[in-house]
Design a protein around this motif. Structure first.
Motif, PDB file in Angstrom:
ATOM      1  N   LEU A  47       7.903  -1.858   1.587  1.00 13.00           N
ATOM      2  CA  LEU A  47       7.354  -1.401   2.860  1.00 13.00           C
ATOM      3  C   LEU A  47       7.403  -2.503   3.913  1.00 13.00           C
ATOM      4  O   LEU A  47       7.665  -2.234   5.093  1.00 13.00           O
TER       5      LEU A  47
ATOM      6  N   LYS B 129      12.001   6.485  11.289  1.00 13.54           N
ATOM      7  CA  LYS B 129      11.805   6.186   9.871  1.00 13.54           C
ATOM      8  C   LYS B 129      10.958   7.252   9.181  1.00 13.54           C
ATOM      9  O   LYS B 129       9.951   7.699   9.718  1.00 13.54           O
TER      10      LYS B 129
ATOM     11  N   LEU C 238       9.203   7.973   5.181  1.00 17.01           N
ATOM     12  CA  LEU C 238       8.878   7.436   3.868  1.00 17.01           C
ATOM     13  C   LEU C 238       8.732   8.578   2.875  1.00 17.01           C
ATOM     14  O   LEU C 238       8.090   9.587   3.177  1.00 17.01           O
TER      15      LEU C 238
ATOM     16  N   LEU D 296       7.378   8.538  -0.910  1.00 12.96           N
ATOM     17  CA  LEU D 296       6.797   7.645  -1.909  1.00 12.96           C
ATOM     18  C   LEU D 296       6.203   8.457  -3.053  1.00 12.96           C
ATOM     19  O   LEU D 296       5.490   9.441  -2.831  1.00 12.96           O
TER      20      LEU D 296
ATOM     21  N   VAL E 116       1.944   0.849   4.901  1.00  9.87           N
ATOM     22  CA  VAL E 116       2.581   2.048   5.449  1.00  9.87           C
ATOM     23  C   VAL E 116       2.427   2.085   6.963  1.00  9.87           C
ATOM     24  O   VAL E 116       3.375   2.386   7.702  1.00  9.87           O
TER      25      VAL E 116
ATOM     26  N   PRO F 191       6.069   4.949  10.655  1.00  9.16           N
ATOM     27  CA  PRO F 191       6.988   6.047  10.315  1.00  9.16           C
ATOM     28  C   PRO F 191       6.693   7.305  11.119  1.00  9.16           C
ATOM     29  O   PRO F 191       5.567   7.538  11.555  1.00  9.16           O
TER      30      PRO F 191
ATOM     31  N   VAL G 181       5.553  10.778   6.548  1.00 13.17           N
ATOM     32  CA  VAL G 181       5.308  10.189   5.238  1.00 13.17           C
ATOM     33  C   VAL G 181       5.149  11.333   4.235  1.00 13.17           C
ATOM     34  O   VAL G 181       4.245  12.165   4.376  1.00 13.17           O
TER      35      VAL G 181
END
Length: 448
Positions: free
Chosen positions: A344, A356, A358, A360, A381, A386, A389
């Protein structure tokens, strides 16, 4: 390996039948499904299967001989067999004997995170100048390591052997078998906390890698305070690496490039290096590779050239370009708090694409504090900034709840990763997406 079956019998000091000097064993296998011409087959007994029932088929498929446990009834009287007390011990005994005969420079690598990448980087640094072989896949335990050793070529000069563990004593056992000249501890994380109790316990377990060290050098993460007291308690020759200036090999500058990483090293080694590999932490993983290359007599120029062509095993920050134009950084091989935060942090400082996402997944095997470890990722994070997420798994619910209180991104939590199938078909032309989770989550299956 090229040894007669009678030589293998002598290594094992075992009784046999129908062995001949002209029978040459070229490989050792424990899975009858992959038997090839010239193999030695070693059958194992498990809860659900008994390898002895496949011995005849293994011989028919080309195996020159098979082991047979002495307490296993009804051995076939017409096949070449070597009779042993214990299959696992016999495999390990063969590996010790073969390692002594070929006697390569052995490099042992362990650590909570980054050991596979470090193994790959050591191999890449040395391979243009030596005959190098390395552990393939996850053959890094009490069965995998002896198989790796037995399948080394006779003329190998350097063997880079990864050593994994889940409890105390396992690394010590592997190190004593491999007898490394150089050993590397990449870092101390939180994986196997359930079995080892604390990060201090993990550090002690990893430090067992010095137990088989043959008048050589330990290279260790000098930024990890848990390792230094262990180093101070021994008389082993040790060199630290990391970010801090007091380390023997330290990073002074790291720059993320469009297609990789540039960094400068100072200390015993002075030089500028580039890799077509993403991640500031991968620059740190390159430090023991450079230190070992230096110890084996390579010049800065030789190592600079070698690192430029280095490649990592799949799913270690592996760039995947999708038809939509999106760039996915597939780091889905494994995850723990230390490696997750490192990924990260790298992603937060990646500025070649501003949009962006994420994705996860749960981090496994963290013990009683697992939910706290997940929630503690919230600041890392947030630093990424981002757009979206996506969090997958029961444990990631703790992070989702934390992020909803302090992050402007769109947060999506799901227990079923398959609910995200088709996600990459959306308009992601300008996006970069980080994909990371523990091996058990298998997030790479989301990729089209």
């Amino acid at each position: 390996m090229k040894r007669t079956t009678t030589q293998l019998q002598q290594w094992l000091q075992a009784d046999s039948q129908y062995l001949h000097d002209e029978q040459i064993a070229k490989r050792v296998v424990i899975d009858s499904r992959i038997v090839q011409e010239g193999d030695l087959f070693i059958p194992f007994r498990g809860e659900h299967s008994n390898g002895h029932q496949y011995v005849r088929q293994a011989i028919e498929d080309g195996a020159v001989a098979s082991l047979w446990l002495k307490d296993e009834p009804n051995p076939p009287t017409d096949l070449p067999l070597i009779f042993v007390e214990d299959s696992e011990l016999a495999l390990q005994q063969l590996a010790r004997a073969y390692r002594e005969e070929i006697n390569p420079v052995v490099i042992g690598v362990t650590g909570s995170n980054g050991k596979t990448s470090t193994k790959d980087l050591i191999t890449a640094t040395l391979q243009p100048y030596f005959k190098v072989q390395k552990t393939e896949g996850n053959f890094n335990n009490e069965l995998g390591l002896p198989l790796t050793i037995l399948n080394l070529d006779e003329d190998v000069e350097v063997a880079v052997l990864e050593m994994g563990m889940s409890g105390f004593g396992e690394i010590s056992f592997l190190s004593k078998m491999a007898k490394p000249r150089f050993t590397v501890i990449t870092n101390i994380g939180e994986a196997h906390m359930e079995a080892l109790g604390s990060r201090e316990g993990i550090a002690r377990a990893k430090f067992e890698i010095i137990d088989g060290l043959q008048d050589g050098v330990l290279f260790y993460d000098g930024d990890e305070p848990l390792l230094q007291p262990l180093v101070d308690q021994t008389d082993v020759r040790a060199e630290s690496f990391g970010y801090r200036e007091r380390n023997r090999h330290h990073l002074v500058a790291v720059e993320q490039l469009e297609g990789g990483t540039a960094f400068r090293v100072e200390g015993t080694i002075h030089g500028d290096f580039e890799m077509n590999i993403y991640g500031e932490y991968q620059a740190k993983n390159a430090l023991p590779a450079l230190a070992i290359g230096h110890a084996l007599g390579l010049s800065i120029e030789q190592m600079q050239s070698a690192l430029k062509t280095a490649k990592l095993t799949a799913m270690r920050m592996e760039p995947v370009y999708l038809e939509t134009g999106a760039l996915v950084l597939n780091d889905a091989y494994n995850a723990a708090p230390t490696s997750m935060k490192a990924a990260l942090n790298f992603f937060a400082n990646y500025h070649h694409r501003e949009k962006k996402w994420l994705i996860l997944g749960d981090m496994l095997e963290l013990g009683e504090e697992e939910l706290t470890y997940h929630a503690d990722l919230q600041e890392a994070v947030k630093m990424v900034k981002p757009e979206r997420v996506y969090l997958v798994g029961e444990r990631m619910k703790a992070l989702a709840e934390a992020l909803l209180k302090m992050c402007d991104a769109e947060i999506v939590h799901t227990l079923e990763k398959d609910s995200l199938k088709g996600l990459f078909s959306e308009s992601t032309r300008e996006h970069v997406i980080l994909l990371k989770g523990s091996r058990g989550m298998a997030l790479e299956t989301l990729l089209p």
